[in-house]
Design a protein around this motif. Structure first.
Motif: not given
Length: 146
Positions: A33-42
């Motif tokens: 979740g953190v990895t995909i959330g950071l990807w979505a934010y970027d």
């Protein structure tokens, strides 16, 4: 007053250890979740969008892995899923134990030794909790008797 502070510290450490062991199974969905959330934010989703997409991805990862683990009969697939859950839990246990030992021990060798023991304990706990979710195997003999 000092005794009350010592008791409160012991209770706090006990609470955080309980929390670590309870949440160890969810380390893999959290990392996903953190990895995909950071990807979505970027990618331009913004902070709220990143959090929502990360939370959704964590839920899907945890739910899908538990569903597959409980419904698949192949031992190798179950082993792979259990290892995928236990490995991030062991890493989290290592770092949590290392953080606690850095506060209490001056020797770096003992810090690493206790951190490895903590990693094994947390990884084994996550493994055990995940395996406990699986339904018991039913053999052909048990079905023939029914």
């Amino acid at each position: 007053m000092i005794a009350l502070g010592i008791l409160a510290s012991i209770a706090g450490i006990g609470f955080f250890c309980w929390l670590l062991f309870t949440l160890a199974v969810y380390a893999l969905p959290f990392f996903a979740g953190v990895t995909i959330g950071l990807w979505a934010y970027d990618a331009g989703a913004g902070p709220i969008g990143g959090v929502l997409i990360g939370a959704f991805a964590a839920g899907v990862t945890g739910g899908a892995a538990q569903f597959i683990f409980t419904s698949v009969r192949s031992v190798w697939i179950r082993l792979a899923i259990a290892l995928a859950f236990a490995a991030p839990a062991a890493v989290a246990g290592y770092h949590a134990t290392l953080g606690l030992t850095k506060l209490t021990m001056p020797s770096e060798g003992w810090q690493i030794a206790f951190s490895v023991i903590g990693a094994v304990a947390v990884g084994a706990t996550a493994w055990t909790r995940l395996v406990a979710m699986a339904p018991p195997e039913v053999s052909g003999h048990a079905l023939a008797r029914r």
